[in-house]
Design an enzyme around this catalytic site. Structure first.
Site, PDB file in Angstrom:
ATOM      1  N   LYS A  13       0.824  -1.214   0.000  1.00 46.75           N
ATOM      2  CA  LYS A  13       0.000   0.000   0.000  1.00 46.75           C
ATOM      3  C   LYS A  13       0.859   1.267   0.000  1.00 46.75           C
ATOM      4  CE  LYS A  13      -2.217  -0.882   3.853  1.00 46.75           C
ATOM      5  NZ  LYS A  13      -1.582  -2.148   4.297  1.00 46.75           N
ATOM      6  N   ARG A  88      -9.250   0.860   9.295  1.00 49.05           N
ATOM      7  CA  ARG A  88      -8.817  -0.500   9.612  1.00 49.05           C
ATOM      8  C   ARG A  88      -9.875  -1.267  10.394  1.00 49.05           C
ATOM      9  NH1 ARG A  88      -2.884   0.557   9.262  1.00 49.05           N
ATOM     10  NH2 ARG A  88      -1.746  -1.355   9.631  1.00 49.05           N
ATOM     11  N   ARG A 127      11.589  -5.826   4.748  1.00 51.53           N
ATOM     12  CA  ARG A 127      11.438  -4.375   4.634  1.00 51.53           C
ATOM     13  C   ARG A 127      12.464  -3.628   5.498  1.00 51.53           C
ATOM     14  NH1 ARG A 127       5.392  -2.404   4.833  1.00 51.53           N
ATOM     15  NH2 ARG A 127       5.409  -3.199   6.950  1.00 51.53           N
ATOM     16  N   ARG A 158      11.635  -1.697  10.974  1.00 49.00           N
ATOM     17  CA  ARG A 158      10.621  -1.173  11.897  1.00 49.00           C
ATOM     18  C   ARG A 158      10.460  -2.157  13.056  1.00 49.00           C
ATOM     19  NH1 ARG A 158       5.397   0.144   8.223  1.00 49.00           N
ATOM     20  NH2 ARG A 158       4.404  -0.809  10.008  1.00 49.00           N
ATOM     21  N   ARG A 169       0.109  -8.961  13.708  1.00 50.92           N
ATOM     22  CA  ARG A 169      -0.480  -7.927  12.831  1.00 50.92           C
ATOM     23  C   ARG A 169      -1.358  -8.561  11.755  1.00 50.92           C
ATOM     24  NH1 ARG A 169       4.423  -4.962  10.668  1.00 50.92           N
ATOM     25  NH2 ARG A 169       2.962  -3.571   9.659  1.00 50.92           N
TER      26      ARG A 169
HETATM   27  P1  AMP Z   1       1.112   0.646   9.122  1.00 50.36           P
HETATM   28  O1  AMP Z   1       2.329   1.449   8.838  1.00 50.36           O
HETATM   29  O2  AMP Z   1      -0.089   1.094   8.356  1.00 50.36           O
HETATM   30  O3  AMP Z   1       1.351  -0.842   9.001  1.00 50.36           O
HETATM   31  O4  AMP Z   1       0.742   0.918  10.659  1.00 50.36           O
HETATM   32  C1  AMP Z   1       1.642   0.603  11.706  1.00 50.36           C
HETATM   33  C2  AMP Z   1       0.883   0.492  13.014  1.00 50.36           C
HETATM   34  O5  AMP Z   1       0.263   1.744  13.337  1.00 50.36           O
HETATM   35  C3  AMP Z   1      -0.251  -0.527  13.031  1.00 50.36           C
HETATM   36  O6  AMP Z   1       0.176  -1.850  13.265  1.00 50.36           O
HETATM   37  C4  AMP Z   1      -1.118   0.023  14.174  1.00 50.36           C
HETATM   38  O7  AMP Z   1      -0.540  -0.267  15.431  1.00 50.36           O
HETATM   39  C5  AMP Z   1      -1.001   1.529  13.951  1.00 50.36           C
HETATM   40  N1  AMP Z   1      -2.054   2.015  13.009  1.00 50.36           N
HETATM   41  C6  AMP Z   1      -1.867   2.544  11.766  1.00 50.36           C
HETATM   42  N2  AMP Z   1      -3.027   2.864  11.204  1.00 50.36           N
HETATM   43  C7  AMP Z   1      -3.991   2.537  12.104  1.00 50.36           C
HETATM   44  C8  AMP Z   1      -5.412   2.603  12.104  1.00 50.36           C
HETATM   45  N3  AMP Z   1      -6.098   3.071  11.043  1.00 50.36           N
HETATM   46  N4  AMP Z   1      -6.074   2.157  13.205  1.00 50.36           N
HETATM   47  C9  AMP Z   1      -5.412   1.688  14.269  1.00 50.36           C
HETATM   48  N5  AMP Z   1      -4.081   1.582  14.335  1.00 50.36           N
HETATM   49  C10 AMP Z   1      -3.360   2.001  13.268  1.00 50.36           C
END
Ligand code: AMP
Length: 226
Positions: A13, A88, A127, A158, A169
């Protein structure tokens, strides 16, 4: 253009959002990036979110909706946006609908990027991002250039990309985010693409999926009439 990119962690994404930013000149709104910036800056939001993110869980819906309301209120989001990592949960989707309805700017499309579970794990584990220039690479599929990505490369993984957190996740995605697929299908907004291909090919598939429905058929109709 106002779109949501939906897909499991590692489905591409972020990479594809950046492509769309370059091609369409609308901002990427990544809630993961916004939260990581808050963690780095040590703001109250960052302090609240860090442990939750490191555990692979989701930050609560009210907090996330507050972040989105603020970000979509900024001037650059008026021409459109690419939502990456939001919504989400079904509650976030409902909140987003309310917000966009109030602004009179509904979503145009939601694109589901599909990749097999095993490939997701491999992609996520490979990554790496550079803390100096911010670029994201994959040591398996898209390594940094041999001369380095910038003047002072600092490639890091990360914390939530470590193997023990990845399984959590993906489980959270299955349980809390996958129901959005049906939700957006019912609203007639869902497009699906096979995102298990090279970056350029996935971009082509993504662009094709964004062609407004009905316009693909215009040529055929004209040639029948003509
Ligand atoms: P991402 O970079 O999108 O994979 O997000 C990393 C982490 O941020 C996720 O595993 C969640 O802990 C938090 N996070 C990001 N977006 C959301 C969301 N829309 N709702 C809840 N937690 C989020």
């Amino acid at each position: 253009m106002r779109i949501v990119l939906l897909g499991a962690p590692g489905s591409g994404k972020g990479t594809q959002s950046q492509r769309l930013v370059e091609r369409h000149g609308i901002p990427q709104v990544s809630t993961g990036d916004l939260l990581r910036a808050a963690v780095k800056a040590g703001t109250p939001l960052g302090v609240h979110a860090k442990a939750i993110m490191d555990a692979g869980k989701l930050v609560d819906d009210a907090t996330m909706l507050g972040i989105i309301r603020e970000r979509l209120g900024e001037a650059d989001a008026r021409q459109g946006f690419i939502l990456d990592g939001f919504p989400r949960t079904l509650a976030q989707a409902a909140g987003l609908e309310q917000l966009l309805q109030a602004l009179g700017t509904p979503l145009d499309a939601v694109v589901l990027m599909e990749v097999d579970y095993d490939k997701l794990v491999k992609r996520i584990s490979g990554r790496r991002s550079c803390t100096n220039c911010g670029r994201v690479f994959n040591i398996h599929t898209a390594p940094p250039p041999p001369e380095g990505c910038c003047a002072a490369p600092q490639l890091v993984q990360r914390p939530d990309d470590k193997e023990e957190t990845v399984a959590k996740r993906l489980k959270v995605y299955d349980e809390q985010t996958k129901p959005l697929v049906e939700h957006y299908a019912a609203l007639g907004l869902l497009r699906m693409i096979d995102a298990d291909a090279g970056v350029d090919e996935v971009t082509n598939r993504l662009e094709a999926s964004l062609v407004p429905r009905g316009s693909e058929g215009i040529d055929v109709v004209e040639s029948v009439q003509g």
